[in-house]
Design a protein around this motif. Structure first.
Motif, PDB file in Angstrom:
ATOM      1  N   UNK A 176     -13.819 -19.142  -5.042  1.00 37.64           N
ATOM      2  CA  UNK A 176     -15.248 -19.067  -4.699  1.00 37.64           C
ATOM      3  C   UNK A 176     -16.074 -18.875  -5.967  1.00 37.64           C
ATOM      4  N   UNK A 177     -17.367 -18.726  -5.791  1.00 35.14           N
ATOM      5  CA  UNK A 177     -18.240 -18.514  -6.948  1.00 35.14           C
ATOM      6  C   UNK A 177     -19.236 -17.399  -6.654  1.00 35.14           C
ATOM      7  N   UNK A 178     -19.750 -16.830  -7.714  1.00 36.65           N
ATOM      8  CA  UNK A 178     -20.861 -15.890  -7.640  1.00 36.65           C
ATOM      9  C   UNK A 178     -21.818 -16.277  -8.761  1.00 36.65           C
ATOM     10  N   UNK A 179     -23.033 -15.733  -8.685  1.00 35.63           N
ATOM     11  CA  UNK A 179     -23.983 -15.917  -9.780  1.00 35.63           C
ATOM     12  C   UNK A 179     -24.345 -14.535 -10.311  1.00 35.63           C
ATOM     13  N   UNK A 180     -24.313 -14.368 -11.637  1.00 35.45           N
ATOM     14  CA  UNK A 180     -24.693 -13.069 -12.212  1.00 35.45           C
ATOM     15  C   UNK A 180     -26.211 -12.930 -12.091  1.00 35.45           C
ATOM     16  N   UNK A 181     -26.659 -11.919 -11.348  1.00 39.01           N
ATOM     17  CA  UNK A 181     -28.103 -11.740 -11.175  1.00 39.01           C
ATOM     18  C   UNK A 181     -28.598 -10.484 -11.887  1.00 39.01           C
ATOM     19  N   UNK A 182     -27.683  -9.672 -12.417  1.00 42.81           N
ATOM     20  CA  UNK A 182     -28.061  -8.479 -13.171  1.00 42.81           C
ATOM     21  C   UNK A 182     -26.952  -8.226 -14.179  1.00 42.81           C
ATOM     22  N   UNK A 183     -27.361  -7.996 -15.412  1.00 39.09           N
ATOM     23  CA  UNK A 183     -26.374  -7.781 -16.465  1.00 39.09           C
ATOM     24  C   UNK A 183     -25.456  -6.601 -16.146  1.00 39.09           C
ATOM     25  N   UNK A 184     -24.172  -6.741 -16.430  1.00 41.34           N
ATOM     26  CA  UNK A 184     -23.253  -5.623 -16.214  1.00 41.34           C
ATOM     27  C   UNK A 184     -22.011  -5.819 -17.078  1.00 41.34           C
ATOM     28  N   UNK A 185     -21.010  -4.970 -16.836  1.00 45.83           N
ATOM     29  CA  UNK A 185     -19.757  -5.058 -17.581  1.00 45.83           C
ATOM     30  C   UNK A 185     -18.615  -5.105 -16.582  1.00 45.83           C
ATOM     31  N   UNK A 186     -17.682  -6.030 -16.795  1.00 40.11           N
ATOM     32  CA  UNK A 186     -16.505  -6.142 -15.917  1.00 40.11           C
ATOM     33  C   UNK A 186     -15.257  -5.983 -16.761  1.00 40.11           C
ATOM     34  N   UNK A 187     -14.433  -5.013 -16.401  1.00 34.43           N
ATOM     35  CA  UNK A 187     -13.220  -4.706 -17.179  1.00 34.43           C
ATOM     36  C   UNK A 187     -13.536  -4.658 -18.678  1.00 34.43           C
ATOM     37  N   UNK A 188     -14.658  -4.039 -19.002  1.00 39.34           N
ATOM     38  CA  UNK A 188     -15.052  -3.873 -20.405  1.00 39.34           C
ATOM     39  C   UNK A 188     -15.750  -5.082 -21.007  1.00 39.34           C
ATOM     40  N   UNK A 189     -15.882  -6.164 -20.258  1.00 41.82           N
ATOM     41  CA  UNK A 189     -16.505  -7.381 -20.798  1.00 41.82           C
ATOM     42  C   UNK A 189     -17.947  -7.500 -20.290  1.00 41.82           C
ATOM     43  N   UNK A 190     -18.903  -7.621 -21.212  1.00 42.76           N
ATOM     44  CA  UNK A 190     -20.288  -7.787 -20.749  1.00 42.76           C
ATOM     45  C   UNK A 190     -20.507  -9.157 -20.113  1.00 42.76           C
ATOM     46  N   UNK A 191     -21.254  -9.196 -19.014  1.00 37.92           N
ATOM     47  CA  UNK A 191     -21.625 -10.489 -18.416  1.00 37.92           C
ATOM     48  C   UNK A 191     -23.140 -10.567 -18.303  1.00 37.92           C
ATOM     49  N   UNK A 192     -23.673 -11.739 -18.608  1.00 33.52           N
ATOM     50  CA  UNK A 192     -25.129 -11.890 -18.689  1.00 33.52           C
ATOM     51  C   UNK A 192     -25.673 -12.677 -17.508  1.00 33.52           C
ATOM     52  N   UNK A 193     -26.897 -12.357 -17.129  1.00 37.05           N
ATOM     53  CA  UNK A 193     -27.517 -13.009 -15.975  1.00 37.05           C
ATOM     54  C   UNK A 193     -27.680 -14.512 -16.219  1.00 37.05           C
ATOM     55  N   UNK A 194     -27.772 -15.233 -15.107  1.00 37.18           N
ATOM     56  CA  UNK A 194     -28.001 -16.671 -15.202  1.00 37.18           C
ATOM     57  C   UNK A 194     -26.726 -17.476 -15.338  1.00 37.18           C
ATOM     58  N   UNK A 195     -25.593 -16.786 -15.508  1.00 39.46           N
ATOM     59  CA  UNK A 195     -24.309 -17.497 -15.578  1.00 39.46           C
ATOM     60  C   UNK A 195     -23.658 -17.502 -14.201  1.00 39.46           C
ATOM     61  N   UNK A 196     -22.863 -18.500 -13.962  1.00 40.92           N
ATOM     62  CA  UNK A 196     -22.056 -18.516 -12.744  1.00 40.92           C
ATOM     63  C   UNK A 196     -20.740 -17.780 -13.013  1.00 40.92           C
ATOM     64  N   UNK A 197     -20.040 -17.451 -11.935  1.00 46.79           N
ATOM     65  CA  UNK A 197     -18.710 -16.840 -12.040  1.00 46.79           C
ATOM     66  C   UNK A 197     -17.753 -17.675 -11.198  1.00 46.79           C
ATOM     67  N   UNK A 198     -16.695 -18.135 -11.821  1.00 46.74           N
ATOM     68  CA  UNK A 198     -15.637 -18.815 -11.076  1.00 46.74           C
ATOM     69  C   UNK A 198     -14.712 -17.709 -10.563  1.00 46.74           C
TER      70      UNK A 198
END
Lengths: 406, 69
Positions: free
Chosen positions: A293-315
């Motif tokens: 599935x997919x998600x869209x990053x809508x708020x900056x956060x950190x996953x398992x220590x990795x920063x993720x930025x808004x506007x990106x998709x997630x596979x």
């Protein structure tokens, strides 16, 4: 007006860790070593492709994202080349975020409980046997095209109350949405339009002649204010049930037969111990999970220590999570009597697949009926196994020899 | 030896995967949405301890507790 008629070409991947692409033929054919490479590099990797996309590679990172509805939105559920405006009621509840998600999901849950699926089981057995009758005399078959494909499509058509004879129409729409639509917006729009028109005609028919099926069920459903659902909601959910109900389970049954054709020891054990089939189905679901599935990053956060930025998709690769050796001992092996199997093939968190009980029943019945009548079978060395692209993974051509032809 | 076991499903975590009901039908019940809860007060009858642990270790949402009393 932008030109949407030309699907984008993707250059072949040479750097998987920094430039991954789930539509690359190498990934489509054999994603398992790629996931291992990505997982060894980082719990979350990133590509500039698809307008920027992350992929969690560990079970833990997948679980974190699936349970985080604050930073990750479900409004876009396929990683594609484009990000068009969000369509209202695209496919509720899978495209819904809290708080509108829960009431939309609760509407769909009662018709898909394990007890409701039990009632469907005799019809499923009949469907499987009718399909086998069609090719058993030949000694060979494309098991994807003539068996696994038609089991879920006939089941969901039966539940929706639409003609099983329209199956090829549905399969074509799904191919346009889940595969061609990743790179070609016009194909996706065309399929959505045709599906909506198709369902609108059925809704119209039921206004004068109500029926006992999922279309009438949704037409009569009330929202939490006690009002009938908007027509766009009914259409969106009907599109979802058709899309989600077909090539997911088609793929899961196909991958299971592919595995059994290549693994005589597992096949023989399931024939000797049919009571092991439900356990084996869970393991086949883990090892060959069809759905990403997919998600869209809508708020900056950190996953398992990795920063993720808004506007990106997630596979959101449930299949990759299910191969994480930290979670599953011998994760790369198919262990058909695996007892502890907390796999994520049907997703985790609020978007757990509504049809999981249906899919499990279909897989069990499809394998039981096949093994009863075709206990010995092998891949046809003269043929080629091909795999679908992108959102759902499963064999699209599965040439098999059995009986005298072996 | 054997302490008494009790199973408990966290209703906020359960998403209706129904693995517990499939693996331990004596110990769990589903509501109209397919979400699980413990049958009765959750007490595990003698002989079903293994099923209780199996249900716990197969819940994708880690929603099941097995409590040793």
């Amino acid at each position: 007006m932008s030109d949407v008629s030309q699907p984008a070409a993707h250059p072949p991947v040479t750097d998987w860790v920094n430039d991954f692409d789930h539509t690359d033929p190498q990934w489509t054919d054999d994603p398992f070593p790629i996931w291992e490479e990505l997982r060894a590099a980082s719990p979350v990797v990133h590509t500039e492709r698809f307008l920027g996309c992350y992929m969690p590679t560990t079970y833990e990172a997948v679980r974190e994202i699936a349970n985080d509805t604050e930073h990750f939105s479900s409004r876009r559920i396929i990683v594609r080349d484009v990000r068009p405006e969000i369509a209202r009621n695209a496919a509720p509840p899978i495209t819904s975020d809290p708080p509108v998600h829960k009431p939309a999901k609760q509407l769909l849950l009662p018709p898909f409980t394990p007890d409701a699926m039990k009632k469907l089981e005799p019809r499923m057995r009949a469907i499987c046997n009718e399909l086998i009758d069609g090719f058993i005399a030949d000694g060979k078959v494309d098991a994807a095209a003539r068996y696994s494909k038609y089991i879920p499509v006939q089941a969901i058509a039966h539940m929706l109350g639409i003609p099983e004879s329209d199956s090829d129409l549905f399969i074509n729409w799904i191919h346009m949405i889940l595969e061609l639509g990743i790179k070609d917006e016009s194909k996706l729009l065309q399929a959505v339009q045709e599906m909506s028109d198709y369902f609108r005609a059925h809704i119209e028919e039921r206004r004068s002649k109500p029926t006992d099926d999922l279309i009438s069920y949704l037409m009569n459903a009330k929202d939490k204010e006690g009002q009938p659902l908007e027509e766009s909601h009914v259409l969106g959910s009907l599109r979802l049930l058709l899309i989600a109900g077909i090539d997911t389970t088609w793929s899961a049954i196909g991958s299971s037969l592919w595995h059994l054709a290549r693994t005589p020891a597992d096949r023989e054990r399931l024939i000797a111990e049919p009571s092991l089939i439900p356990t084996a189905v869970e393991e086949l679901l883990r090892a060959y999970s069809p759905v990403t599935m997919a998600r869209e990053v809508v708020k900056e956060t950190t996953i398992s220590g990795c920063p993720v930025k808004t506007g990106n998709m997630v596979l959101l690769s449930f299949p990759a999570a299910n191969r994480d050796p930290k979670m599953f001992p011998d994760a790369d092996k198919v262990v058909i009597d695996r007892r502890e199997n907390r796999h994520a093939a049907f997703g985790l968190g609020i978007h757990r697949c509504v049809g999981s009980n249906l899919a499990r029943m279909e897989m069990q019945v499809a394998l039981e009926e096949w093994l009863k009548r075709i206990p010995d079978f092998v891949l046809d060395p003269a043929g080629t196994v091909t795999w679908s692209q992108g959102t759902v993974r499963g064999p699209r051509q599965l040439p098999i020899l059995f009986g005298r032809a072996m | 030896m054997a302490e008494r076991l009790k199973v408990h499903v966290d209703p906020d975590k359960c998403q209706g995967h129904a693995r517990c009901k499939a693996l331990a039908p004596e110990l769990f019940e589903l509501d109209e949405y397919g979400n699980a809860h413990a049958a009765g007060d959750g007490t595990v009858p003698p002989g079903l301890e293994d099923k209780a642990w199996l249900a716990k270790s197969n819940c994708p949402e880690i929603a099941i507790d097995v409590i040793e009393e």
